[in-house]
Design a protein around this motif. Structure first.
Motif, PDB file in Angstrom:
ATOM      1  N   PHE A   1      34.722  43.329  46.857  1.00 12.98           N
ATOM      2  CA  PHE A   1      35.689  44.266  46.291  1.00 12.98           C
ATOM      3  C   PHE A   1      36.751  44.631  47.326  1.00 12.98           C
ATOM      4  CE2 PHE A   1      32.494  44.835  42.990  1.00 12.98           C
ATOM      5  CZ  PHE A   1      33.287  44.972  41.858  1.00 12.98           C
TER       6      PHE A   1
ATOM      7  N   PHE B   1      39.117  49.067  42.422  1.00 13.09           N
ATOM      8  CA  PHE B   1      38.238  48.078  43.051  1.00 13.09           C
ATOM      9  C   PHE B   1      37.643  48.635  44.349  1.00 13.09           C
ATOM     10  CE2 PHE B   1      38.545  43.507  41.474  1.00 13.09           C
ATOM     11  CZ  PHE B   1      38.560  43.929  40.162  1.00 13.09           C
TER      12      PHE B   1
ATOM     13  N   PHE C   1      34.880  50.890  43.409  1.00 12.55           N
ATOM     14  CA  PHE C   1      33.680  50.132  43.064  1.00 12.55           C
ATOM     15  C   PHE C   1      32.977  49.675  44.344  1.00 12.55           C
ATOM     16  CE2 PHE C   1      35.367  48.979  38.652  1.00 12.55           C
ATOM     17  CZ  PHE C   1      34.406  49.732  38.008  1.00 12.55           C
ATOM     18  N   GLY C   2      33.771  49.126  45.263  1.00  8.26           N
ATOM     19  CA  GLY C   2      33.202  48.689  46.533  1.00  8.26           C
ATOM     20  C   GLY C   2      32.451  49.831  47.197  1.00  8.26           C
TER      21      GLY C   2
ATOM     22  N   PHE D   1      31.967  41.653  39.721  1.00  2.31           N
ATOM     23  CA  PHE D   1      33.166  41.431  40.525  1.00  2.31           C
ATOM     24  C   PHE D   1      34.011  40.282  39.988  1.00  2.31           C
ATOM     25  CE2 PHE D   1      35.301  38.927  43.776  1.00  2.31           C
ATOM     26  CZ  PHE D   1      36.247  39.848  44.167  1.00  2.31           C
TER      27      PHE D   1
ATOM     28  N   ILE E   1      37.744  40.692  38.403  1.00  2.00           N
ATOM     29  CA  ILE E   1      38.961  40.300  39.138  1.00  2.00           C
ATOM     30  C   ILE E   1      39.780  39.303  38.321  1.00  2.00           C
ATOM     31  CG2 ILE E   1      37.796  38.499  40.514  1.00  2.00           C
ATOM     32  CD1 ILE E   1      40.478  40.600  42.004  1.00  2.00           C
TER      33      ILE E   1
END
Ligand code: HEM
Ligand code: CU
Lengths: 595, 196
Positions: free
Chosen positions: A388, A435, A438-439, A462, A466
């Motif tokens: 991410f 993102f 999320f990471g 992921f 993406i």
């Protein structure tokens, strides 16, 4: 040293036990004053709002792809006033649009990035037992919660929710239905919440740093949060002022934002007139431009942590990064009118704001470059958080670079209010900030639960996301350059010059629904891993910063022994060290803490 | 675990948490009223005509109110000073004055409002009156907030003086900073609305 710590440790253990004894369920989990519980409350509430706001968008995308066709299944539940026969009315589309923006920005991303990650991680990273003002912290969450309730409830008032865009431009917003009044009241709660939060973050960061935690030893994440808090503290109040003025315009019939001679469908308006619609825009963007940095800075902080950890190298140019973030914070207060080039405010003012906008892109580029340079020569671990973070870098790059033409007055004449702008800021906020968030969730989940999230599901999440997200936003540059305006109910079907690009509308909608589908993997993974994720020790990523020195999950008061800081935040692969990471709390010469 | 620096100052910042917190809060308040004053300037500059304050407002009454608020700022300082000198009885007296003076201010303000209403000088009348009502009302809310806080430190809250003296002093000091700020806003509001 050892004796002291054990004695203290026992004292704390007793103290903690004492506390837990007194706390009822309500005190411990609902009206908690522990920054970790509040952080999790913020995060989960914000994630729910993100899902809700995203759902609104998935509905809108149906009408953009298939204008005038009934929405399958869901259409039957939207009510006669919104979608008779399952066909979305333009008025309802406007509500969805305004509320999508409002919810994503004010109820989703900021509460998750600042309220969630800031609350949970920041005190741990500086070695503090809690936030400086735990009770204010709780008040901040509940004020946010109430604001959210008001916003959601506004869908059910006559005329529905606010429908004048998240920007609420006057005079449209002043003559709009009652939902707008609810929007303003909701915003006042949210502004109060962020005020309480930002005071708390700044005091905590300045005052509660553990011994040895000098400013140049603060993790980059803490710096990012600190600057963010200053932006929230100083930029939100003018919006509060503007909100009060608009509220007066709506309920007390004043004319702060209402020029003379306005005529609506019901004839001339009975108002004193003489107000200025531009004033609203100035006050709004004075907040909302710093607000976009509030959206991005915590994300940059998270990415910094993940990149350093997974390249096993110090962040490249830590001091430059810190300086850039501070400079960015200052500059973000003097670029706001680049959102107003086409309002006729005058070329002198436009030129000034064009110049400041070009200047502010310099630190942005510096930060991004430093992150890319950090990758160079590292032995990268492709963990899910790292995926991410790695995706964030080019996505934020696309978002930032597409902002440059917008910041120049000449190209903005063509681009303003088109899908190009939508593409620009979504690249920064969605595959960018979200993102990174999320990471961050994958990265700090083991700290909060003691368990890892499932790796396979994470990778599906992921890669699906993406690809799908680029299918949504990349074509917006094409349609926007072709002249497709934003906020069109039918996606521009009626315009001759758009006939060639209309088919992208369907493509983007399929992208959005695919994106929605791949979030299922995340949601399932999140809940499943709380109970069934792989159990890990306190420092599963072999990280250097203080939060990994605390037990997982950290107890009330956070650390079993009061931490002391002996080194900078990113001492990875130090030559001569016995392992490839030297924790901040590890005394020079001592063996790595056995965890 | 105890949160450090709630009472004593942290050596490297020279501040305790409460003091830093109240200064930050005041910074945001400056931005709030700054936004309103800027709006005032923009609206006035853009207006075709703008009345003299005296056309609508009663300057003698406004002057009396200004004096009352300044007096309450002075009693606030005296209250804090008495605490520092350890004279609790004097503190109570001065704090009571600090609570009652703004109550008087509000009564006078209420009379002014009532006068406006009876002449139909409502916010919808003109942009001048709109900004007058909005800014004085917002300031009035801040006054009420101050009365509540100071009233608490005069009444039930003052028990803390006997238990945690230093903490109590810090809190009164913070309340005082807030109170001076509220007065300061009025000192800007009065000339801007009444005299200019
Ligand atoms: C780094 C360089 C950046 C530049 C030069 C830039 C420039 C601009 C300009 C000039 C506009 C107005 C376009 C128009 O309405 O015609 C704009 C819109 C916008 N930008 Fe950026 N931007 C940058 C970064 C960001 C970042 C980091 C974010 C958020 C995280 C962001 C979020 C937004 C949003 C939300 C809007 C649209 C607001 C609206 O009209 O609804 N931008 N940008
Ligand atoms: Cu901007």
């Amino acid at each position: 040293m050892d004796n002291v710590t054990t004695a203290e440790g026992i004292a704390h253990a007793e103290h903690a036990g004492h506390d837990e004894h007194e706390l009822s369920f309500l005190q411990a989990y609902v009206f908690s004053q522990d920054h970790k519980v509040i952080g999790i409350q913020y995060a989960i509430t914000a994630l729910l709002f993100l899902l809700f706001g995203f759902t609104l968008m998935m509905l809108m995308r149906w009408n953009l792809a298939f204008p005038g066709r009934p929405i399958p299944v869901i259409g039957n539940f939207l009510g006669m006033a919104n979608a008779p026969g399952g066909i979305m009315l333009p008025e309802f589309y406007n509500q969805l649009g305004a509320m999508h923006g409002t919810i994503m920005v004010f109820l989703g991303v900021v509460p998750l990035a600042v309220g969630g990650f800031g609350n949970y991680v920041l005190p741990l990273q500086i070695g503090a037992p809690d936030m400086a003002f735990p009770r204010l912290n709780m008040a901040s969450y509940w004020s946010f919660f109430l604001g959210g309730i008001v916003m959601i409830a506004s869908f059910f008032v006559p005329g529905g929710a606010a429908n004048s865009g998240w920007t609420s431009y006057a005079p449209l917003s002043v003559i709009a239905t009652d939902g707008q009044t609810w929007w303003l009241i909701g915003m006042i709660f949210l502004i109060t919440s962020s005020l309480l939060g930002s005071v708390n973050f700044i005091v905590t960061t300045l005052q509660l740093r553990a011994p040895g935690m000098s400013f140049m030893r603060l993790p980059f994440f803490v710096w990012a949060q600190l600057v963010t808090s200053f932006l929230l503290l100083l930029a939100f109040p003018p919006l509060e002022a503007a909100g009060v003025l608009q509220l007066m315009d709506r309920v007390a019939d004043t004319s702060f934002f209402m020029p003379s001679g306005l005529v609506t469908g019901d004839g001339p308006l009975e108002i004193s007139g003489g107000g200025s619609p531009l004033l609203w825009q100035h006050l709004f963007w004075f907040l909302a431009h710093p607000e976009v940095y509030v959206l991005i800075l915590p994300a940059l902080g998270i990415v910094g942590e993940i990149v350093a950890n997974n390249t096993r190298k110090p962040l490249w140019g830590y001091r430059v990064l810190v300086a850039s973030v501070i400079f960015l914070g200052f500059m973000s207060f003097i670029v706001w009118a680049h959102h107003m080039f086409l309002t006729g405010m005058g070329t002198t003012i436009s030129t000034f704001f064009q110049t400041t906008t070009m200047i502010i892109s310099i630190p942005s580029v510096v930060i991004l470059s430093a992150m890319f340079l950090s990758l160079y020569g590292g032995s990268i671990r492709y963990t899910v958080p790292m995926l991410f973070a790695l995706a964030f870098l080019p996505m934020f790059g696309i978002g930032g670079l597409t902002g440059l033409p917008l910041g120049l007055t000449a190209p903005d004449i063509h681009l303003h209010d088109t899908y190009y702008v939508i593409g620009h800021f979504h690249y920064v906020v969605a595959p960018g900030t979200i993102f990174a968030l999320f990471g961050g969730i994958y990265y700090w989940f083991p700290k909060a639960t003691g368990r890892l999230m499932n790796d396979m599901l994470g990778r599906i999440h992921f890669w699906g996301s993406i690809i799908a997200i680029n299918c949504v936003f990349m074509p917006m540059f094409v349609t926007g350059l072709a002249g497709m305006n934003r906020r069109l109910y039918d996606g521009g079907m009626q315009y001759a010059h758009l006939q060639g690009v209309l088919e992208w509308n369907q493509f983007m909608s399929y992208g959005a629904w695919a994106l929605g589908f791949f979030q299922i993997f995340f949601i399932f993974n999140f809940f499943w891993s709380i109970r069934h994720g792989k159990k890990v020790d306190d420092n599963p990523w072999q990280s250097t910063t203080l939060e990994w020195q605390a037990p997982s999950p950290p107890p009330h008061g956070n650390f079993t022994t009061p931490p002391e800081v002996h080194r900078g935040p990113y001492e990875y692969s130090v030559p001569g060290a016995s392992s490839d990471f030297s924790m901040q709390g590890q005394a020079p010469g001592a063996e790595p803490a056995k965890v | 675990m105890e949160i450090p620096y709630t009472v004593e100052a942290r050596p490297d910042t020279g501040l305790n948490n409460v003091k830093l917190g109240i200064w930050l809060f005041l910074a945001s308040e400056v931005m709030l009223f700054g936004g309103l004053f800027s709006s005032y300037v923009l609206l006035r500059v853009g207006a075709v005509e703008w009345p003299q304050g005296a056309e609508f407002l009663n300057i003698p009454i406004g002057t009396v109110n200004t004096i009352i608020l300044i007096a309450s700022s002075v009693t606030m300082v005296m209250a804090y000073a008495s605490l520092k000198l350890g004279d609790f009885a004097k503190y109570k007296t001065y704090m009571l004055a600090t609570v009652l003076l703004p109550v008087l201010f509000l009564c006078i303000k209420g009379y002014e409002y009532w006068e406006k209403v009876s002449h139909d000088h409502l916010p919808s009348h003109s942009t001048f009156l709109a900004i007058y009502w909005t800014m004085t009302a917002l300031h009035g809310i801040h006054i009420i907030g101050g009365i509540v806080v100071n009233g608490y430190f005069w009444g039930p809250g003052s028990k803390m003086w006997h238990i945690k003296r230093e903490m109590f002093e810090n809190r009164v000091e913070a309340a005082g900073l807030y109170w001076h700020f509220v007065d300061l806003v009025w000192i800007f509001l009065f000339p801007v609305l009444y005299l200019l």
